[in-house]
Design a protein around this motif. Structure first.
Motif, PDB file in Angstrom:
ATOM      1  N   SER A 259       0.896  -1.133   0.019  1.00 26.42           N
ATOM      2  CA  SER A 259       0.187   0.045  -0.096  1.00 26.42           C
ATOM      3  C   SER A 259       0.823   1.302   0.010  1.00 26.42           C
ATOM      4  O   SER A 259       0.300   2.407  -0.316  1.00 26.42           O
ATOM      5  N   LEU A 260       2.043   1.330   0.262  1.00 29.24           N
ATOM      6  CA  LEU A 260       3.130   2.386   0.229  1.00 29.24           C
ATOM      7  C   LEU A 260       3.777   2.583  -0.997  1.00 29.24           C
ATOM      8  O   LEU A 260       4.600   3.378  -1.228  1.00 29.24           O
ATOM      9  N   LYS A 261       3.349   1.854  -2.000  1.00 32.69           N
ATOM     10  CA  LYS A 261       4.120   1.935  -3.283  1.00 32.69           C
ATOM     11  C   LYS A 261       3.620   3.137  -4.227  1.00 32.69           C
ATOM     12  O   LYS A 261       4.049   3.425  -5.022  1.00 32.69           O
ATOM     13  N   THR A 262       2.252   3.219  -4.024  1.00 26.30           N
ATOM     14  CA  THR A 262       1.556   4.242  -5.090  1.00 26.30           C
ATOM     15  C   THR A 262       2.078   5.700  -4.203  1.00 26.30           C
ATOM     16  O   THR A 262       1.718   5.940  -2.984  1.00 26.30           O
ATOM     17  N   ILE A 263       2.698   6.217  -5.038  1.00 25.48           N
ATOM     18  CA  ILE A 263       3.104   7.648  -4.719  1.00 25.48           C
ATOM     19  C   ILE A 263       2.453   8.754  -4.860  1.00 25.48           C
ATOM     20  O   ILE A 263       1.522   8.863  -6.036  1.00 25.48           O
ATOM     21  N   ALA A 264       2.138   9.836  -4.006  1.00 24.34           N
ATOM     22  CA  ALA A 264       1.272  10.930  -4.382  1.00 24.34           C
ATOM     23  C   ALA A 264       1.907  11.857  -5.284  1.00 24.34           C
ATOM     24  O   ALA A 264       3.104  11.840  -5.450  1.00 24.34           O
ATOM     25  N   ASP A 265       1.112  12.520  -6.043  1.00 20.25           N
ATOM     26  CA  ASP A 265       1.353  13.390  -6.952  1.00 20.25           C
ATOM     27  C   ASP A 265       2.196  14.751  -6.426  1.00 20.25           C
ATOM     28  O   ASP A 265       1.932  14.935  -5.324  1.00 20.25           O
ATOM     29  N   PHE A 266       3.424  14.871  -7.012  1.00 23.31           N
ATOM     30  CA  PHE A 266       4.541  15.880  -6.485  1.00 23.31           C
ATOM     31  C   PHE A 266       4.379  17.117  -7.401  1.00 23.31           C
ATOM     32  O   PHE A 266       4.852  16.765  -8.639  1.00 23.31           O
ATOM     33  N   ASP A 267       4.213  18.299  -7.076  1.00 27.90           N
ATOM     34  CA  ASP A 267       4.391  19.380  -7.812  1.00 27.90           C
ATOM     35  C   ASP A 267       5.425  20.411  -7.075  1.00 27.90           C
ATOM     36  O   ASP A 267       5.284  21.049  -6.310  1.00 27.90           O
ATOM     37  N   PRO A 268       6.676  20.345  -7.677  1.00 28.39           N
ATOM     38  CA  PRO A 268       7.834  21.154  -7.062  1.00 28.39           C
ATOM     39  C   PRO A 268       7.525  22.478  -7.211  1.00 28.39           C
ATOM     40  O   PRO A 268       8.213  23.371  -6.555  1.00 28.39           O
ATOM     41  N   ARG A 269       7.081  23.227  -7.979  1.00 24.82           N
ATOM     42  CA  ARG A 269       6.566  24.552  -8.238  1.00 24.82           C
ATOM     43  C   ARG A 269       6.045  25.062  -7.018  1.00 24.82           C
ATOM     44  O   ARG A 269       6.216  26.266  -6.646  1.00 24.82           O
ATOM     45  N   ILE A 270       5.242  24.277  -6.190  1.00 26.14           N
ATOM     46  CA  ILE A 270       4.651  24.903  -5.002  1.00 26.14           C
ATOM     47  C   ILE A 270       5.426  24.844  -3.926  1.00 26.14           C
ATOM     48  O   ILE A 270       5.467  25.888  -3.394  1.00 26.14           O
ATOM     49  N   SER A 271       6.583  24.084  -4.054  1.00 21.33           N
ATOM     50  CA  SER A 271       7.544  24.156  -3.022  1.00 21.33           C
ATOM     51  C   SER A 271       8.553  25.142  -2.915  1.00 21.33           C
ATOM     52  O   SER A 271       9.287  25.383  -1.893  1.00 21.33           O
ATOM     53  N   ILE A 272       8.912  25.681  -4.299  1.00 23.42           N
ATOM     54  CA  ILE A 272      10.079  26.655  -4.338  1.00 23.42           C
ATOM     55  C   ILE A 272       9.749  27.797  -4.991  1.00 23.42           C
ATOM     56  O   ILE A 272      10.612  28.962  -4.791  1.00 23.42           O
ATOM     57  N   ARG A 273       8.359  28.125  -5.247  1.00 23.04           N
ATOM     58  CA  ARG A 273       8.037  29.748  -5.744  1.00 23.04           C
ATOM     59  C   ARG A 273       7.418  30.429  -4.522  1.00 23.04           C
ATOM     60  O   ARG A 273       6.238  30.296  -4.136  1.00 23.04           O
ATOM     61  N   LEU A 274       8.597  30.784  -3.604  1.00 20.44           N
ATOM     62  CA  LEU A 274       8.049  31.623  -2.082  1.00 20.44           C
ATOM     63  C   LEU A 274       8.027  33.094  -2.194  1.00 20.44           C
ATOM     64  O   LEU A 274       8.957  33.579  -3.062  1.00 20.44           O
ATOM     65  N   PRO A 275       7.298  33.774  -1.672  1.00 18.64           N
ATOM     66  CA  PRO A 275       7.559  35.071  -1.631  1.00 18.64           C
ATOM     67  C   PRO A 275       8.822  35.655  -1.046  1.00 18.64           C
ATOM     68  O   PRO A 275       9.093  36.660  -1.692  1.00 18.64           O
ATOM     69  N   SER A 276       9.201  35.060  -0.212  1.00 18.65           N
ATOM     70  CA  SER A 276      10.451  35.556   0.457  1.00 18.65           C
ATOM     71  C   SER A 276      11.758  35.136  -0.310  1.00 18.65           C
ATOM     72  O   SER A 276      12.541  35.774  -0.041  1.00 18.65           O
ATOM     73  N   THR A 277      11.576  34.489  -1.375  1.00 19.43           N
ATOM     74  CA  THR A 277      12.794  34.257  -2.243  1.00 19.43           C
ATOM     75  C   THR A 277      12.464  34.489  -3.377  1.00 19.43           C
ATOM     76  O   THR A 277      13.827  34.121  -4.407  1.00 19.43           O
ATOM     77  N   SER A 278      11.394  34.970  -4.085  1.00 12.86           N
ATOM     78  CA  SER A 278      11.425  35.318  -5.386  1.00 12.86           C
ATOM     79  C   SER A 278      12.047  36.508  -5.807  1.00 12.86           C
ATOM     80  O   SER A 278      12.052  37.545  -4.935  1.00 12.86           O
ATOM     81  N   GLY A 279      12.793  36.882  -6.934  1.00 17.51           N
ATOM     82  CA  GLY A 279      13.449  38.002  -7.308  1.00 17.51           C
ATOM     83  C   GLY A 279      12.435  39.063  -7.623  1.00 17.51           C
ATOM     84  O   GLY A 279      11.411  38.859  -7.925  1.00 17.51           O
TER      85      GLY A 279
END
Length: 1011
Positions: free
Chosen positions: A914-934
């Protein structure tokens, strides 16, 4: 090779390049350097330095199948064509022959030069091998016009076979493995040696050949090494594991060493790097055996070990016979015993002797005796000494037990003190009192340790008359009776002296005249009295000898008037009716109250809070807030064990807490020996308020006992240095532990950690305790990777982080881990702890990533209120992420209980599929942050800023050395480029690759970054 060839100068070697001779010429300086013991090195592979000892640096876990440099003889490799192709060159290095191959036919077009190794045997069980090549490639631009057909790469091929076919192997039977390109090309006099390692597999035949194809390069092959890695045989926690081929991450079962057992089969994982990680299960030495290194050894004579475990053998306790080898207990000497409640480790003890100096003291004024005695000379070394008192009435011929009316204060048995009061004794009787000493081993003795004394009460003061009661009155008589302070003995008859007088007006007479009556019983009717007149009475008891007791207080009674007889009869009838009505009213009221109580009990059956079920409202044990005690020291005494400071030793400072330093130390215990502990100290100069706040956490911890809750050993308060002593957790805080092992722990192990945390929180919830500050930083990890909830100090500043708390009128709370209703209304319940547990799940699956990254507290609160939830971490199982989302339900009544969470995680662990099915991962949510954007529309201003946002700051220098200094260059990186920069850990490679993917457009191909 002649010495003349070896002495060729650099200029000559790189001058007239032509044919095979040219290749030998430009390669000779390398041979000269080898002969002098100097080896050039390159920093192109993660900055590692290759010297003469490099190839033996991993012999403990690498099994070499072929080593070109270590062969020491003719290699026997085949070349095609036989001439003008690959050439073998040899020289003497440190007394040994060194063979290398080179080719440099750059002037001829359509080159197809092959070099094939001898047959390489594959070891059974090995499906993959690593091929390490060390080579030098000449820059084609240094050859001028001759470089038209020059190349700077060569190819690696493999052909599998079940037996050595000799020369009967054709090009068509080989399959290409890789094109080998240099990281650094030789342009000048300094040779640039490259090292390239390729993994080949899966392999299925009994052996294989390697071949190298040159298509027009100027290349020298210095070394070829073929090897595979193994996890060496080892012993961990008394479990032995065999040598295992390190093809992939695999689980290996072990077996306990001799004289050790385990409840479950011990297991461990063998990584692809040949390292053992994540041991599961532990073997323990049998009773009579102790842990010595990696084995179990029998206890020496005179020592013993009573139970299964890894404790050391102990010296036989006092009053026992010397034990034999491998003893599980030590037998008692003659005359010494152990009680059923004694531990096998306790010393043997003897029964007590009789009490000494038994004396009695008569308390005649009260009709009591006081018995007192001294403890026995022989106590047997026991602390459970008690006494029992017996009583007999004896005459000349026989003795009989005393009657039940005799009272003992405090009791006749289980006495701890050596004094007892005996009451309600009769005078003129001989009492024999016996006092017997008891202990836990008294039943093993045939002797009764008794002290006896005979005494009698020759004089007993008569009891005092306490109350005179009017039974009946007429105009000429009064009927009286009275009560005594104590009931007289059955064999003693008391008489009474009654004195009465007529009550005169004040000052009427100077002399008061009494009438005195001697009576045989405690009642009397006095006649010949005047109607409607007041009389004064007092009574005293007389002993059989005529000795008087003390008088009662004076009572006054009034005779009836002459016309009262008829009135009394009527009033009697009226009173009877009134009493009857009152009794009926009482019965009706009682029935109504009983019915109302039953109805109200039914109405209270539902739970007070819809989040909790009925079973949660009935915990086996309920948490008691220590702040409810007016004196906090009472809570400490009730819930916490006081430790002798002489048993505590500090060893090393491991941190600084809110009140003082935290040490790693040791605690000596008679039962457990020396154990490692964590010691929190209170800094000098503290106030009483600081002391109470410091010890309040111990008052809370002392109420908990669960495998997944940090265990409190005790406190030191009766000493100037106040300390809290808890169990020591070797791996420290969970968030730090995970960040240091990013990508190294398997998913199954992470879910197992979460299961332990949820079990501890279920225990706290069942006790009606709300943690309020559940986070990965407040979960500790021991050497067995067991997670335990800690930090019960409630609200406090978090890690000196000004952004870590949100100040309200009620104190400070950690915003990133706190449920919305707790932030807005300060409504802390077990449901708000469930929200925090969901954040902890995210932290664990993200290997210690900071929740909500670099968002500010206000941005976090705004995002949560707008229904934003943290995205699934990389490689997070879908079932685990769905449980996180359930914990983050805005309505707390819809969140699961900790009982449900434990059951869900148990099901996932029982079914790893049951642990082999991986959840969808969207890296853009994790790296586009207000405090680190130019600010100019780009996401990041620099490579360092980008690496810092994804917590990979440690690779900033590696990117700079590789010349990657702009974000445009970052977007062009491939997986091989990331590896060549020096990123080796799988978890770090994934994070950087997925981050680059998120920086690209949504339509970017995922295959380029597949890891």
């Amino acid at each position: 090779m002649s010495s003349a060839l070896v002495q060729v100068w650099w200029g000559q070697g790189f001058g007239g390049f032509g044919g095979g001779g040219g290749a030998v010429a430009w390669f000779r300086p390398l041979l000269l350097m080898s002969k002098l013991g100097v080896f050039p090195h390159s920093s192109s592979c993660g900055g590692r330095s290759y010297d003469a000892t490099f190839f033996s640096s991993f012999q403990s876990k690498e099994q070499v199948l072929l080593d070109m440099r270590a062969s020491g003889g003719e290699l026997g490799w085949l070349t095609l064509p036989l001439e003008n192709g690959w050439e073998i060159v040899q020289t003497v290095v440190n007394g040994s022959l060194l063979y290398t191959y080179s080719v440099c036919n750059i002037e001829s077009t359509e080159q197809d030069n092959w070099l094939r190794t001898t047959f390489i045997q594959r070891r059974p069980g090995t499906t993959r091998v690593s091929v390490e090549l060390r080579f030098v490639v000449r820059d084609c631009n240094t050859f001028g016009g001759a470089s038209v057909s020059c190349k700077e790469t060569f190819n690696l091929f493999i052909s599998e076979a079940d037996a050595d076919v000799g020369t009967n192997l054709r090009k068509g039977q080989f399959r290409k493995v890789a094109t080998i390109a240099p990281d650094e090309i030789t342009r000048g006099k300094v040779l640039k040696v490259n090292t390239e390692t390729r993994t080949i597999g899966p392999l299925s035949s009994k052996g294989f050949y390697l071949a190298f194809q040159d298509m027009g390069a100027c290349v020298a092959l210095l070394s070829v090494r073929v090897y595979y890695k193994t996890c060496p045989s080892t012993v961990r926690s008394l479990a032995q594991f065999p040598e295992t081929v390190a093809d992939s991450l695999r689980e290996v079962e072990g077996s306990c060493v001799e004289k050790a057992v385990s409840t479950a089969t011990p297991k461990i994982y063998c990584t692809t790097e040949g390292e053992w990680v994540v041991p599961v299960g532990q073997c323990q030495c049998l009773p009579g055996y102790e842990t010595t290194g990696d084995s179990c050894q029998a206890c020496k004579p005179g020592y013993f070990k009573p139970a299964l475990g890894n404790d050391l053998c102990r010296v036989c306790p006092d009053n026992t016979r010397p034990s034999d080898t491998g003893a599980t207990q030590c037998e008692c000497e003659d005359g010494y015993f152990r009680s059923a409640s004694d531990s096998p480790t306790a010393a043997c003890s003897a029964p007590p002797s009789a009490p000494r100096d038994l004396i009695s003291t008569t308390l005649s004024a009260e009709g009591k005796l006081q018995l007192s005695w001294d403890p026995p000379l022989v106590t047997g070394g026991r602390a459970d000494l008690t006494y029992s008192v017996g009583c007999e009435l004896c005459d000349v011929s026989s003795c009989a037990a005393c009657s039940d009316k005799i009272r003992f204060d405090p009791s006749p048995s289980e006495l701890r003190d050596t004094v007892v009061i005996v009451a309600d004794l009769d005078s003129h009787l001989n009492y024999t009192f016996s006092v017997e000493a008891h202990s836990g081993v008294s039943q093993f003795s045939s002797q009764r340790p008794v002290a006896a004394i005979t005494t009698a009460l020759d004089y007993l003061e008569p009891p005092k008359v306490t109350l005179i009661h009017l039974d009946e009155r007429t105009p000429s008589s009064l009927s009286l009776s009275w009560a005594l302070s104590r009931r007289p003995p059955a064999h003693i008859t008391h008489r009474y002296e009654l004195m009465y007088r007529r009550k005169d007006d004040e000052g009427e007479r100077d002399v008061t005249t009494y009438t005195v009556l001697i009576l045989e019983k405690n009642s009397v009717q006095i006649n010949d009295l005047s109607p409607d007149t007041t009389y004064m009475f007092r009574v005293q008891a007389l002993s059989p000898e005529g000795n008087p007791g003390s008088y009662s207080v004076e009572h006054e009674f009034h005779t009836a008037p002459l016309a009262e007889s008829q009135i009394q009869n009527n009033s009697t009838i009226v009173m009877g009716a009134v009493v009857g009505v009152a009794v009926m009213l009482l019965i009706v009221v009682g029935v109504l109250l009983l019915r109302k109580r039953r109805l109200s009990s039914r109405g209270r059956g539902g739970p007070e809070d819809p989040y909790f079920s009925s079973d949660q409202l009935k915990p086996l044990k309920t948490y008691v807030d220590p702040h409810m005690y007016e004196d906090p020291n009472i809570a400490i005494q009730k819930f916490v064990t006081e430790i002798d400071p002489n048993f505590i030793s500090k060893q090393k400072v491991i941190g600084v807490g809110e009140f003082g330093e935290v040490f790693r130390g040791a605690m000596r215990s008679p039962l457990r020996g020396e154990v490692a502990v964590a010691i929190k100290t209170l800094k000098p100069g503290y106030s009483e308020k600081q002391r109470q706040e410091f010890l309040s956490e111990a008052s809370i911890m002392g109420q908990f006992s669960h495998p997944n809750i940090i265990r409190l050993e005790g406190v030191v308060t009766k000493f100037k240095h106040v300390m809290i002593v808890a169990e020591y957790m070797e791996n420290g805080a969970l968030d730090t532990y995970l960040r240091d092992r990013d990508g190294e722990l398997p998913c199954y192990q992470l879910v197992g950690m979460l299961r332990g945390i949820s079990a501890g929180m279920k225990y706290l919830s069942d006790m009606n305790y709300v943690h309020r500050d559940l986070a990965a930083r407040n979960v500790l990890v021991n050497s067995n990777l067991e997670c335990k909830v800690s930090d019960f100090g409630l609200s406090r500043v978090l890690e000196d982080d000004a952004e870590g708390t949100y100040t309200t009128r009620g104190g400070k709370i950690p915003i990133r881990w706190t449920a919305p209703e707790a932030i807005e209304y300060r409504k802390f319940t077990s449901a708000s702890d469930v929200w925090s547990f969901g954040i902890v799940m995210w932290e664990v699956m993200a290997f210690g990533e900071r929740p909500y990254w670099d968002m500010s507290n206000h941005e976090v609160m705004k995002a949560i209120n707008e229904a934003f939830r943290l995205p699934a971490p990389m490689d997070c199982p879908s079932a685990v992420y769905q449980l996180m989302l359930q914990c983050w339900q805005h309505d707390r009544a819809h969140r699961p209980r900790f009982t449900d969470i434990v059951n869900i995680l148990d099901k996932l662990l029982r079914n790893p599929e049951s642990l082999k099915t991986i959840a969808d991962f969207d890296p853009r949510i994790s790296i586009r942050l207000p405090s680190t954007s130019g600010g100019d529309g780009t996401m990041f201003k620099s490579v360092s800023e980008w690496l810092d946002s994804i917590k990979m700051r440690q690779y900033s220098e590696s990117f700079a050395r590789a010349g990657v200094t702009s974000m445009d260059q970052v977007l062009g990186l491939r997986h091989e480029d990331i590896r060549n920069i020096g990123v080796r850990l799988p978890g770090h490679m994934k994070r950087i690759a997925y981050s680059i993917l998120g920086l690209k457009d949504e339509t970017s191909s995922l295959s380029v970054f597949a890891v």
